[in-house]
Scaffold this active site. Sequence first.
Site, PDB file in Angstrom:
ATOM      1  CD  GLU A   1       3.179   6.208  -5.600  1.00  0.00           C
ATOM      2  OE1 GLU A   1       2.659   6.394  -4.486  1.00  0.00           O
ATOM      3  OE2 GLU A   1       3.464   5.089  -6.037  1.00  0.00           O
TER       4      GLU A   1
ATOM      5  CB  CYS B   1       3.789  -0.162  -6.701  1.00  0.00           C
ATOM      6  SG  CYS B   1       4.102  -1.836  -7.232  1.00  0.00           S
TER       7      CYS B   1
ATOM      8  N   GLY C   1       0.838  -1.196   0.000  1.00  0.00           N
ATOM      9  CA  GLY C   1       0.000   0.000   0.000  1.00  0.00           C
ATOM     10  C   GLY C   1       0.872   1.244   0.000  1.00  0.00           C
ATOM     11  CB  SER C   2       0.068   4.752   0.623  1.00  0.00           C
ATOM     12  OG  SER C   2      -0.508   4.652   1.899  1.00  0.00           O
TER      13      SER C   2
ATOM     14  CB  THR D   1      -1.077   2.974   4.962  1.00  0.00           C
ATOM     15  OG1 THR D   1      -1.920   3.986   4.428  1.00  0.00           O
ATOM     16  CG2 THR D   1      -1.913   2.054   5.818  1.00  0.00           C
ATOM     17  N   GLY D   2       2.088   2.379   5.351  1.00  0.00           N
ATOM     18  CA  GLY D   2       3.161   1.436   5.712  1.00  0.00           C
ATOM     19  C   GLY D   2       3.854   1.858   6.989  1.00  0.00           C
TER      20      GLY D   2
END
Length: 467
Positions: free
Chosen positions: A371, A275, A219-220, A223-224
Amino acid sequence: MSEFKLLIGGKLVDGAKFSPVLNPATEESVTDCPRGSEGQLNEAVAAAKAAFPGWSATPIDERKKVVNAIADAIEANADDLARILTQEQGKPIGDATMEVYGTAAFFRYFTSLDLPVKVIEDSEGKYVEAHRRPLGVIGAIVPWNFPMILMAFKLPPALISGNTVVLKPAPTTPLTSLKLGELIKDIVPAGVVNIIADENDLGAPLTAHPDVRKISFTGSTATGSKVMEGAAGLLKRITLELGGNDAGIVLGNVDPKEAAPKLFQSAFQNSGQVCIAMKRLYVHDSIYDEMCDELANIANNTIVGDGLEQGTQLGPLQNKMQYEKVWDLIEDARKSGKIIAGGEKVEGKGYFIRPTIVRDIEDGSRLVDEEQFGPVLPVIRYSDADDAVSRANASDYGLGGSIWSSSNDDAYDLALKMESGSVWINKHADLAPNIPFGGARFSGLGTELGEEGLLEFTQLKVINMAR
Ligand code: NAD
C-alpha cells in the site's frame, strides 16, 4: 500556551505537555498543541463512564437534537475548520471545505436512523423481541488523512445509540478535533464527548482501558492488529477500518481519453492518502499505451502546492514518515518499471511529491504489492479480464476495487468476482453516509456507515416471553 484545548468532562483544559503540529506544506509549526497524559486519558474515560447512565437514558429524539446541533456548529464554523484542516493536513482548501461540510452531513444522516424494538416472533407459545442497547464508553481512534470525516464515521452513530465517547485524533492532525471540542462544549452534556490529543502514546492505553467497551479504529493494518490484541483480554467490541490496495480494472472497450481524468482522480485525490484510493491500475493491452499517455499528461499538468494557495490541486504528503515511505517506493519502482510522469521531489520546504505514473511494472514489485498511500500509481498491462480479477484478488487486502467498462453487464459479472468490501463500476471510492462500508481480510473487521454502522455501536438484547 495554545489556543487549542482538550475536552475532558465538559471542560476545556490544557494538556500535560505541549508539542508542535507541523504544517506539511511549510514544515513550520502551526501551533504548540496540548497533549494529554495517561492520567488525563483516565480522567476522560472516567468522565465518559459517569456520563453514560444519563446519556443512555436520554430519549433518542433528544440525542438526535444534540447530534444535529453539532452539525449546525460545524457548518457555522466551516471556514475556520477548513483552514485549520488544510494547515494541519495539507489538502487544498476546497477539499478541506468539502470535508468539513461532508462531516456535518454525516452527522445529520445518522439522525435519520432509529433503533426500533423488533418483534421476532408473536405466536401462541411465545413473544420475542429484540432491543438494541448502547455499549458504554467508546474509544474512537482516527488517522491523519481525513481527520474530520473519519471522526464522523464514529461519533454520530455512537452518540445516537446512547454511548459516550473518548475521541483520540492522530498526533499529527489533532487540531480540527480539538477545535470541534471547543465548539461542542456547551452543546453536548459534560462527559458525553471527550477529546484528547496525544504523542502517539495514548491509543494503546485507551484500547486496554477496563472501562472502555468498544474501540472504533481507523488506521493501518499493523496498528489494527495491535488494537485487536489490546482489546482481546477484556473481550471488547472492535471495529477496524484498515489499509487497502484497491485495484481498478479497465476493460478494452473503454475510451482512454474519457476515463483517464476519473481514474486519475480516483488514485490521486488527497495526494493518494485515501484508504480506498485506487492503488493499482490494470489496463487492457489494447488501450494500454494510450491510457498511460493520457494519465501522464494529466499528472504533468497538475498543480501541486500549499493547500492554502489558490489553484492548488494536490497538497503535500501529511508527514515526513509517509513522505519517506512513498519516496522509497518510487525509488524501488525506478528499477521495476518506467516512470512516465513525476518521480521528482519538489525543491524547497514541504513534503511534496509530484503525481507519479509508473508503467511497464508487474505484480510482485513493491509498488504493486504494497500500500503506497501516496501520489504514485502503477499501471499494469493485462490481456484477459478474468486473469486481471484474479491478480486483483491476490492481495492480502480487500477494501475496495473497481471495474471500468462501456458495458455495465460485463462490468457487473466481473464485479461479482472481486473479493473486496466495496466494488464500484465506472467510478471508484464513492463513499456516502447511507452506504455501509467495510473491508475484507487485512482491510478490517466490521462495518461503518449505514444502518449496519449504527448497529455496531449497540448490544443486541432479546426478551423472550412464554405465553
Ligand atoms: P496508524 O495506524 O499509524 O494510526 C492510526 C491511529 O492509531 C492514530 O490515532 C494513532 O495515534 C493510533 N495508534 C497508534 N498506536 C496505537 C496502538 N497501539 N493502539 C491504538 N491506537 C494506536 O495509521 P496512520 O498512519 O495514521 O493512517 C494511515 C493508514 O490508515 C493507512 O494504512 C490507511 O489505509 C489506513 N486508513 C484506513 C481507512 C479505512 O477506513 N479503511 C481510512 C483511512 C486510513
